[in-house]
Design a protein around this motif. Structure first.
Motif, mmCIF file in Angstrom:
data_model
loop_
_atom_site.group_PDB
_atom_site.id
_atom_site.type_symbol
_atom_site.label_atom_id
_atom_site.label_comp_id
_atom_site.label_asym_id
_atom_site.label_seq_id
_atom_site.Cartn_x
_atom_site.Cartn_y
_atom_site.Cartn_z
ATOM 1 N N LEU A 71 0.858 -1.179 0.000
ATOM 2 C CA LEU A 71 0.000 0.000 0.000
ATOM 3 C C LEU A 71 0.899 1.236 0.000
ATOM 4 O O LEU A 71 1.546 1.544 1.001
ATOM 5 N N VAL A 72 0.969 1.905 -1.141
ATOM 6 C CA VAL A 72 1.840 3.061 -1.306
ATOM 7 C C VAL A 72 1.042 4.326 -1.016
ATOM 8 O O VAL A 72 0.028 4.594 -1.664
ATOM 9 N N ILE A 73 1.503 5.094 -0.043
ATOM 10 C CA ILE A 73 0.834 6.334 0.363
ATOM 11 C C ILE A 73 1.858 7.446 0.264
ATOM 12 O O ILE A 73 2.542 7.787 1.225
ATOM 13 N N ASP A 74 2.008 7.992 -0.946
ATOM 14 C CA ASP A 74 3.191 8.831 -1.173
ATOM 15 C C ASP A 74 2.958 10.084 -2.011
ATOM 16 O O ASP A 74 3.894 10.688 -2.523
ATOM 17 N N GLY A 75 1.694 10.514 -2.178
ATOM 18 C CA GLY A 75 1.439 11.734 -2.913
ATOM 19 C C GLY A 75 1.946 11.701 -4.346
ATOM 20 O O GLY A 75 2.208 12.744 -4.943
ATOM 21 N N GLY A 76 2.094 10.510 -4.899
ATOM 22 C CA GLY A 76 2.543 10.352 -6.267
ATOM 23 C C GLY A 76 4.050 10.253 -6.462
ATOM 24 O O GLY A 76 4.526 10.173 -7.592
ATOM 25 N N TYR A 77 4.800 10.212 -5.357
ATOM 26 C CA TYR A 77 6.264 10.229 -5.423
ATOM 27 C C TYR A 77 6.824 9.127 -6.338
ATOM 28 O O TYR A 77 7.651 9.377 -7.201
ATOM 29 N N THR A 78 6.346 7.899 -6.153
ATOM 30 C CA THR A 78 6.921 6.783 -6.920
ATOM 31 C C THR A 78 6.255 6.591 -8.279
ATOM 32 O O THR A 78 6.623 5.689 -9.036
ATOM 33 N N ALA A 79 5.263 7.445 -8.598
ATOM 34 C CA ALA A 79 4.614 7.355 -9.909
ATOM 35 C C ALA A 79 5.409 8.090 -10.992
ATOM 36 O O ALA A 79 5.106 7.963 -12.172
ATOM 37 N N GLN A 80 6.427 8.839 -10.579
ATOM 38 C CA GLN A 80 7.176 9.666 -11.518
ATOM 39 C C GLN A 80 8.178 8.827 -12.308
ATOM 40 O O GLN A 80 8.772 7.913 -11.789
#
Length: 255
Positions: free
Chosen positions: A246-255
């Motif tokens: 469960l990634v909760i990161d404000g989109g950090y790793t989507a970049q």
């Protein structure tokens, strides 16, 4: 209210930051909470908040790297509340250092707290939860998915948590133990640990602004952002979820 009604939850590193937020929210939603930490005064203060709000909780002083403490802590939880259904392996540290200048002592200390303790908690929680539809929630990090040049030991520890979680989930699932195991991967969450890290490398305000800019959503996260994810994994709402990230990161790793 009541999303984890009747469950007993143990949260490590629960005296402040993400751990405190998890303990408070789980209690608000009906769980009886065991607050585990090395900091007794702060941990007891969290228990006092839970009790004042009408919940049930107890504090246990625990060094999560001490194997002998784990069965004792779980036994104390069972004695006080009758069972253990949820474990949040949250306790963690971050010591800056790259692959060349990180000392062996810092490396071992980081892995002991961040990875060895997750293994120990999982190892001893599984038999306590077997047959009880238990949920083990291991707090990893975005740093367990992507790397930072100045967090070598932290990257290694959190990456280890990520894959260890999947191994434990497969074991529990294929063995029919009725225990789910998942990992949570927060981005930068404004906690005392992150604030201390920012201070260690420069100006606090400039560092906060730089961290905000790293997240496509435009800001760092808050502790409750992670706590609500933990609540979902602790509840029966996630009964078909195991071995997941469960990634909760404000989109950090989507970049």
């Amino acid at each position: 209210m009541g999303r984890v009604q009747g469950k007993v939850a143990l949260v490590t590193g629960a005296a402040k930051g993400i751990g405190e937020a998890c303990a408070l929210l789980l209690a608000k939603e009906g769980a009886k909470v065991v607050v585990s930490d090395l900091e007794r005064a702060a941990g007891e203060a969290v228990v006092a908040k839970i009790v004042a709000a009408g919940g049930e909780a107890m504090f246990i002083e625990q060094d999560v790297t001490d194997e002998a403490r784990w069965p004792a802590v779980i036994a104390a939880a069972e004695q006080r509340f009758g069972a253990l259904h949820v474990l949040v392996n949250n306790a963690g540290i971050a010591i800056p250092g790259n692959a060349a200048d990180c000392t062996l002592a810092d490396w071992r200390k980081t892995l002991a707290v961040n990875l060895d303790a997750v293994f120990l908690g999982t190892k001893y929680a599984i038999p306590a939860m077997t047959g009880k539809h238990g949920s083990i929630i291991n707090i990893s990090s975005i740093e367990g998915i992507v790397a930072d040049p100045n967090l070598a030991s932290y990257n290694a520890s959190k990456g280890g948590v990520r894959l260890f979680t999947k191994s434990a989930a497969l074991h529990c699932g294929k063995s029919g133990l009725k225990v789910r195991v998942n990992s949570v991967h927060p981005g930068y969450i404004w906690t005392p640990m992150v604030e201390d890290y920012v201070k260690s490398i420069g100006d606090l305000a400039e560092g906060r602004a730089a961290l905000d800019a790293l997240h496509p959503i435009g800001h760092v996260g808050e502790v409750m952002d992670v706590a609500y994810g933990v609540l979902y994994l602790a509840s029966d709402e996630s009964k078909f979820v195991t071995g997941a990230e469960l990634v909760i990161d404000g989109g950090y790793t989507a970049q």
